[in-house]
Design a protein around this motif. Structure first.
Motif, PDB file in Angstrom:
ATOM      1  N   ARG A 231       0.832  -1.206   0.000  1.00 30.21           N
ATOM      2  CA  ARG A 231       0.000   0.000   0.000  1.00 30.21           C
ATOM      3  C   ARG A 231       0.869   1.261   0.000  1.00 30.21           C
ATOM      4  O   ARG A 231       0.608   2.203  -0.737  1.00 30.21           O
ATOM      5  CB  ARG A 231      -0.920  -0.023   1.207  1.00 30.21           C
ATOM      6  CG  ARG A 231      -1.881   1.107   1.270  1.00 30.21           C
ATOM      7  CD  ARG A 231      -2.788   0.912   2.440  1.00 30.21           C
ATOM      8  NE  ARG A 231      -3.714   2.000   2.560  1.00 30.21           N
ATOM      9  CZ  ARG A 231      -4.701   2.019   3.412  1.00 30.21           C
ATOM     10  NH1 ARG A 231      -4.906   1.002   4.218  1.00 30.21           N
ATOM     11  NH2 ARG A 231      -5.490   3.051   3.473  1.00 30.21           N
ATOM     12  N   ASP A 232       1.910   1.278   0.838  1.00 29.04           N
ATOM     13  CA  ASP A 232       2.812   2.433   0.878  1.00 29.04           C
ATOM     14  C   ASP A 232       3.539   2.599  -0.446  1.00 29.04           C
ATOM     15  O   ASP A 232       3.674   3.708  -0.957  1.00 29.04           O
ATOM     16  CB  ASP A 232       3.833   2.301   2.022  1.00 29.04           C
ATOM     17  CG  ASP A 232       3.233   2.557   3.391  1.00 29.04           C
ATOM     18  OD1 ASP A 232       2.113   3.091   3.481  1.00 29.04           O
ATOM     19  OD2 ASP A 232       3.896   2.208   4.392  1.00 29.04           O
ATOM     20  N   ARG A 233       4.007   1.487  -1.037  1.00 27.39           N
ATOM     21  CA  ARG A 233       4.689   1.560  -2.324  1.00 27.39           C
ATOM     22  C   ARG A 233       3.762   2.139  -3.391  1.00 27.39           C
ATOM     23  O   ARG A 233       4.154   2.977  -4.185  1.00 27.39           O
ATOM     24  CB  ARG A 233       5.186   0.178  -2.765  1.00 27.39           C
ATOM     25  CG  ARG A 233       6.449  -0.274  -2.072  1.00 27.39           C
ATOM     26  CD  ARG A 233       7.031  -1.528  -2.708  1.00 27.39           C
ATOM     27  NE  ARG A 233       6.114  -2.637  -2.786  1.00 27.39           N
ATOM     28  CZ  ARG A 233       5.951  -3.558  -1.839  1.00 27.39           C
ATOM     29  NH1 ARG A 233       6.656  -3.501  -0.731  1.00 27.39           N
ATOM     30  NH2 ARG A 233       5.088  -4.538  -2.003  1.00 27.39           N
TER      31      ARG A 233
ATOM     32  N   LEU B 172      -0.401   9.199   2.032  1.00 27.72           N
ATOM     33  CA  LEU B 172       0.864   9.679   1.497  1.00 27.72           C
ATOM     34  C   LEU B 172       1.794  10.110   2.630  1.00 27.72           C
ATOM     35  O   LEU B 172       2.983   9.785   2.632  1.00 27.72           O
ATOM     36  CB  LEU B 172       0.629  10.838   0.523  1.00 27.72           C
ATOM     37  CG  LEU B 172       1.864  11.454  -0.117  1.00 27.72           C
ATOM     38  CD1 LEU B 172       2.644  10.414  -0.918  1.00 27.72           C
ATOM     39  CD2 LEU B 172       1.457  12.626  -1.006  1.00 27.72           C
ATOM     40  N   HIS B 173       1.259  10.810   3.603  1.00 22.55           N
ATOM     41  CA  HIS B 173       2.064  11.235   4.751  1.00 22.55           C
ATOM     42  C   HIS B 173       2.656  10.020   5.473  1.00 22.55           C
ATOM     43  O   HIS B 173       3.846   9.984   5.784  1.00 22.55           O
ATOM     44  CB  HIS B 173       1.214  12.067   5.714  1.00 22.55           C
ATOM     45  CG  HIS B 173       1.902  12.382   6.998  1.00 22.55           C
ATOM     46  ND1 HIS B 173       2.898  13.334   7.099  1.00 22.55           N
ATOM     47  CD2 HIS B 173       1.756  11.855   8.234  1.00 22.55           C
ATOM     48  CE1 HIS B 173       3.330  13.370   8.342  1.00 22.55           C
ATOM     49  NE2 HIS B 173       2.648  12.489   9.056  1.00 22.55           N
ATOM     50  N   ARG B 174       1.822   9.026   5.714  1.00 19.07           N
ATOM     51  CA  ARG B 174       2.295   7.809   6.392  1.00 19.07           C
ATOM     52  C   ARG B 174       3.341   7.085   5.557  1.00 19.07           C
ATOM     53  O   ARG B 174       4.355   6.612   6.088  1.00 19.07           O
ATOM     54  CB  ARG B 174       1.133   6.866   6.656  1.00 19.07           C
ATOM     55  CG  ARG B 174       0.236   7.337   7.743  1.00 19.07           C
ATOM     56  CD  ARG B 174      -0.797   6.271   8.017  1.00 19.07           C
ATOM     57  NE  ARG B 174      -1.788   6.813   8.905  1.00 19.07           N
ATOM     58  CZ  ARG B 174      -3.081   6.602   8.785  1.00 19.07           C
ATOM     59  NH1 ARG B 174      -3.539   5.838   7.821  1.00 19.07           N
ATOM     60  NH2 ARG B 174      -3.925   7.131   9.637  1.00 19.07           N
ATOM     61  N   ALA B 175       3.082   6.971   4.256  1.00 16.90           N
ATOM     62  CA  ALA B 175       4.027   6.271   3.385  1.00 16.90           C
ATOM     63  C   ALA B 175       5.374   6.984   3.374  1.00 16.90           C
ATOM     64  O   ALA B 175       6.422   6.337   3.422  1.00 16.90           O
ATOM     65  CB  ALA B 175       3.460   6.172   1.969  1.00 16.90           C
ATOM     66  N   ARG B 176       5.354   8.303   3.345  1.00 14.07           N
ATOM     67  CA  ARG B 176       6.612   9.053   3.373  1.00 14.07           C
ATOM     68  C   ARG B 176       7.332   8.862   4.700  1.00 14.07           C
ATOM     69  O   ARG B 176       8.555   8.739   4.738  1.00 14.07           O
ATOM     70  CB  ARG B 176       6.348  10.535   3.108  1.00 14.07           C
ATOM     71  CG  ARG B 176       6.039  10.811   1.645  1.00 14.07           C
ATOM     72  CD  ARG B 176       5.736  12.268   1.406  1.00 14.07           C
ATOM     73  NE  ARG B 176       5.583  12.532  -0.025  1.00 14.07           N
ATOM     74  CZ  ARG B 176       4.939  13.575  -0.506  1.00 14.07           C
ATOM     75  NH1 ARG B 176       4.388  14.470   0.304  1.00 14.07           N
ATOM     76  NH2 ARG B 176       4.845  13.734  -1.813  1.00 14.07           N
ATOM     77  N   ARG B 177       6.581   8.842   5.787  1.00 14.84           N
ATOM     78  CA  ARG B 177       7.185   8.611   7.107  1.00 14.84           C
ATOM     79  C   ARG B 177       7.801   7.216   7.162  1.00 14.84           C
ATOM     80  O   ARG B 177       8.920   7.038   7.653  1.00 14.84           O
ATOM     81  CB  ARG B 177       6.133   8.785   8.206  1.00 14.84           C
ATOM     82  CG  ARG B 177       6.739   8.882   9.586  1.00 14.84           C
ATOM     83  CD  ARG B 177       5.713   9.208  10.635  1.00 14.84           C
ATOM     84  NE  ARG B 177       4.861   8.041  10.804  1.00 14.84           N
ATOM     85  CZ  ARG B 177       3.557   8.097  11.057  1.00 14.84           C
ATOM     86  NH1 ARG B 177       2.949   9.240  11.167  1.00 14.84           N
ATOM     87  NH2 ARG B 177       2.864   6.993  11.203  1.00 14.84           N
ATOM     88  N   HIS B 178       7.105   6.219   6.638  1.00 11.92           N
ATOM     89  CA  HIS B 178       7.626   4.853   6.606  1.00 11.92           C
ATOM     90  C   HIS B 178       8.863   4.763   5.716  1.00 11.92           C
ATOM     91  O   HIS B 178       9.822   4.056   6.044  1.00 11.92           O
ATOM     92  CB  HIS B 178       6.551   3.871   6.137  1.00 11.92           C
ATOM     93  CG  HIS B 178       5.399   3.766   7.083  1.00 11.92           C
ATOM     94  ND1 HIS B 178       4.185   3.269   6.704  1.00 11.92           N
ATOM     95  CD2 HIS B 178       5.273   4.101   8.399  1.00 11.92           C
ATOM     96  CE1 HIS B 178       3.344   3.303   7.742  1.00 11.92           C
ATOM     97  NE2 HIS B 178       3.992   3.815   8.769  1.00 11.92           N
ATOM     98  N   LEU B 179       8.845   5.482   4.594  1.00 13.25           N
ATOM     99  CA  LEU B 179      10.000   5.506   3.703  1.00 13.25           C
ATOM    100  C   LEU B 179      11.207   6.128   4.403  1.00 13.25           C
ATOM    101  O   LEU B 179      12.319   5.612   4.305  1.00 13.25           O
ATOM    102  CB  LEU B 179       9.677   6.271   2.421  1.00 13.25           C
ATOM    103  CG  LEU B 179      10.811   6.412   1.406  1.00 13.25           C
ATOM    104  CD1 LEU B 179      11.251   5.041   0.899  1.00 13.25           C
ATOM    105  CD2 LEU B 179      10.377   7.301   0.254  1.00 13.25           C
TER     106      LEU B 179
END
Length: 186
Positions: A121-123, A154-161
């Motif tokens: 999902r993040d990818r 998007l915010h979460r995915a960037r934080r995870h990245l």
């Protein structure tokens, strides 16, 4: 030719224009998600579905086509995974394949390892914005969620990245739960 015939010709011309203008982008979108040998068939399927649903298009066709392509790619990946599991059982081993973005390029950059630590999902969220060049509203349309829900993802995915880049060996922080309307809970 009556009015209905003219309207159908106009719709075909609009579809043909969208096909010519978006085909390469849809192929690139699929290329990052599927093995190379599956891309052309998937692209064909995207445009067959698009023509069948052409009357439902509202707005820019590219994000709408990306939404169709995303579902076609997911179906192709599931079919490939089923095939790989069956092949593995037939050979007596648990062989599995992982389709995705162009592995050679990303390997050279060390990005495969980092992206591998992120959820699918993040990818997907990151790829829609960075690689496919969609804005938040368009990407939200591809995923079938509101713009606000997409921005949260998007915010979460960037934080995870960021966490994965800081230390690729560490697992990504636990994902917050999210309801279908985009509201967040822990």
């Amino acid at each position: 030719m009556g009015r209905a015939g003219c309207a159908q010709v106009d719709e075909w011309e609009r579809f043909e224009q969208a096909f010519r203008g978006c085909y390469r982008q849809v192929v690139r979108f699929l290329w990052r998600r599927l093995p190379p040998q599956a891309v052309e068939d998937a692209a064909s399927e995207v445009f067959v579905i698009a023509w069948e649903r052409w009357g439902t298009l509202r707005g820019d066709p590219l994000p709408w086509l990306y939404g169709i392509a995303r579902r076609v790619a997911a179906n192709a990946v599931r079919a490939q995974e089923r095939s790989a599991r069956l092949e593995g059982r037939l050979r007596g081993s648990g062989v599995a394949t992982v389709p995705g973005v162009d592995g050679q390029v990303l390997s050279a950059l060390g990005a495969v390892d980092v992206l591998g630590h992120l959820s699918a999902r993040d990818r997907e969220v990151l790829m829609l914005v960075t690689w496919d060049g969609l804005d938040a509203g368009q990407a939200a349309g591809v995923l079938g969620c509101s713009r606000g829900a997409f921005l949260v993802r998007l915010h979460r995915a960037r934080r995870h990245l960021e966490c994965a880049l800081a230390d690729p060996g560490d697992p990504v922080p636990e994902r917050e739960s999210e309801s279908a309307d985009g509201s967040v809970g822990r």
